[in-house]
Design an enzyme around this catalytic site. Sequence first.
Site, mmCIF file in Angstrom:
data_model
loop_
_atom_site.group_PDB
_atom_site.id
_atom_site.type_symbol
_atom_site.label_atom_id
_atom_site.label_comp_id
_atom_site.label_asym_id
_atom_site.label_seq_id
_atom_site.Cartn_x
_atom_site.Cartn_y
_atom_site.Cartn_z
ATOM 1 N N LYS A 137 -44.696 42.364 -6.720
ATOM 2 C CA LYS A 137 -44.996 42.223 -6.467
ATOM 3 C C LYS A 137 -44.616 42.529 -4.504
ATOM 4 O O LYS A 137 -44.415 42.655 -3.770
ATOM 5 C CB LYS A 137 -46.367 41.190 -6.261
ATOM 6 C CG LYS A 137 -47.497 40.541 -6.776
ATOM 7 C CD LYS A 137 -47.983 39.752 -6.550
ATOM 8 C CE LYS A 137 -48.808 39.861 -7.198
ATOM 9 N NZ LYS A 137 -49.558 37.772 -7.623
ATOM 10 N N ASP A 195 -52.790 36.825 -4.305
ATOM 11 C CA ASP A 195 -52.760 36.292 -5.455
ATOM 12 C C ASP A 195 -53.846 36.575 -5.891
ATOM 13 O O ASP A 195 -55.071 37.510 -5.058
ATOM 14 C CB ASP A 195 -53.905 35.120 -5.362
ATOM 15 C CG ASP A 195 -53.815 33.899 -6.865
ATOM 16 O OD1 ASP A 195 -52.734 34.277 -7.791
ATOM 17 O OD2 ASP A 195 -54.899 33.306 -7.577
#
Length: 197
Positions: free
Chosen positions: A12, A68
């Site tokens: 990420k 998220d």
Amino acid sequence: MKLVLASSNQGKLEELRHLLGGAGVELVAQSELGVGDAEETAVTFVENALLKARHAAALTGLPALADDSGLCVDALHGAPGLYSARYSGVHGDAQANIDKLLHELRDVADADRSAHFYCVLVLVRHPDDPQPLIAEGEWRGRIASGRRGDGGHGYDPVFLDVERGQTAAEMPAELKNRLSHRGKALVELRQRLLAAL
């Protein structure tokens, strides 16, 4: 602008650094600042992202960006969803997560393997920010019958972009970042940030 990324996920971090390239933002992983992961106790993506962003901002004193995201498979009633990273029971074991997903879909026809990646990004300027910037993105596709490609991370080897006939792991990074749920959410976040300034 220096931002702390409320995640220890290296994939990420690299993806978001690439997406933020040239935007005048220095993204630092919370782990580089000695901050551990927040406990994700909420039941929605946005609430978990807020928990993570507030945690990182409180412990670093920096504005914090949290993501998220997850993979939602229609034939599995939205699973793995919120539990995508720990679908197999072990947090972050991408291979085991993919194995479990393919096993769960073993008797599902290709036409019924529709799925989407979903991402919510939350930016808090400080831990008690009453107006966090929130952006969402979605990428629709289908789950392939097996792994294809060497790129990306997580479920990318089995997430098929039907229109292009490639899995996310087969795409060049620039194309994936333009199409992806995270890329779309980041474009929206940039627009909200500019409007807020």
